[in-house]
Design a protein around this motif. Structure first.
Motif, mmCIF file in Angstrom:
data_model
loop_
_atom_site.group_PDB
_atom_site.id
_atom_site.type_symbol
_atom_site.label_atom_id
_atom_site.label_comp_id
_atom_site.label_asym_id
_atom_site.label_seq_id
_atom_site.Cartn_x
_atom_site.Cartn_y
_atom_site.Cartn_z
ATOM 1 N N ILE A 180 0.828 -1.207 0.000
ATOM 2 C CA ILE A 180 0.000 0.000 0.000
ATOM 3 C C ILE A 180 0.864 1.261 0.000
ATOM 4 O O ILE A 180 0.665 2.166 -0.807
ATOM 5 C CB ILE A 180 -0.975 -0.009 1.193
ATOM 6 N N VAL A 181 1.851 1.290 0.896
ATOM 7 C CA VAL A 181 2.688 2.495 0.996
ATOM 8 C C VAL A 181 3.516 2.693 -0.270
ATOM 9 O O VAL A 181 3.558 3.799 -0.817
ATOM 10 C CB VAL A 181 3.587 2.432 2.250
ATOM 11 N N PHE A 182 4.177 1.649 -0.749
ATOM 12 C CA PHE A 182 4.998 1.777 -1.956
ATOM 13 C C PHE A 182 4.123 1.975 -3.190
ATOM 14 O O PHE A 182 4.438 2.778 -4.057
ATOM 15 C CB PHE A 182 5.853 0.536 -2.188
ATOM 16 N N GLY A 183 3.041 1.208 -3.260
ATOM 17 C CA GLY A 183 2.191 1.244 -4.446
ATOM 18 C C GLY A 183 1.370 2.506 -4.592
ATOM 19 O O GLY A 183 1.115 2.965 -5.694
ATOM 20 N N VAL A 184 0.950 3.086 -3.490
ATOM 21 C CA VAL A 184 0.119 4.287 -3.540
ATOM 22 C C VAL A 184 0.963 5.549 -3.320
ATOM 23 O O VAL A 184 0.801 6.546 -4.008
ATOM 24 C CB VAL A 184 -1.028 4.203 -2.498
ATOM 25 N N GLY A 185 1.875 5.481 -2.354
ATOM 26 C CA GLY A 185 2.675 6.652 -2.006
ATOM 27 C C GLY A 185 3.860 6.900 -2.910
ATOM 28 O O GLY A 185 4.398 8.000 -2.955
ATOM 29 N N GLY A 186 4.291 5.866 -3.613
ATOM 30 C CA GLY A 186 5.409 6.013 -4.524
ATOM 31 C C GLY A 186 6.765 6.006 -3.819
ATOM 32 O O GLY A 186 6.884 5.653 -2.644
ATOM 33 N N LEU A 187 7.775 6.423 -4.559
ATOM 34 C CA LEU A 187 9.147 6.364 -4.081
ATOM 35 C C LEU A 187 9.405 7.185 -2.815
ATOM 36 O O LEU A 187 10.071 6.692 -1.905
ATOM 37 C CB LEU A 187 10.109 6.787 -5.200
#
Length: 98
Positions: free
Chosen positions: A38-45
């Motif tokens: 969720i964090v990587f996939g939605v929030g990005g780098l």
């Protein structure tokens, strides 16, 4: 959608490596995969870097002060392997805001 897939793959890889390094137990690895996806996939780098920085430094500090904490093992027996409760407790707010 591809960013969410990349987020899942990155989270899965990191959770697996952390499990192998005994920084996460089984439930912690599953929770880290969910949180990381969720964090990587939605929030990005930028969000991924923050989450990784927190995880790496907290795991490193747990190991660095292992001898110092040995006397507390009777009261707090979780050790340095994070479980699902700890992963969601530490990463839940970031997951919510992402």
């Amino acid at each position: 959608m591809p960013q969410l897939i990349y987020g899942f793959l990155l989270a899965l890889l990191i959770a697996f490596l952390a499990y192998r390094a005994h920084s996460l137990n089984t439930s912690g690895a599953i929770a880290a995969t969910i949180t990381g996806t969720i964090v990587f996939g939605v929030g990005g780098l930028p969000w991924a870097i923050l989450l990784l920085a927190f995880f790496i430094t907290s795991s490193g500090l747990s190991r660095a002060f292992k001898k110092r904490k040995q006397g507390l093992d009777e009261k707090y027996s979780k050790g340095h392997e994070r479980d699902a409760g700890q992963v969601f407790g530490n990463g839940g707010v970031a997951t919510f805001f992402a």
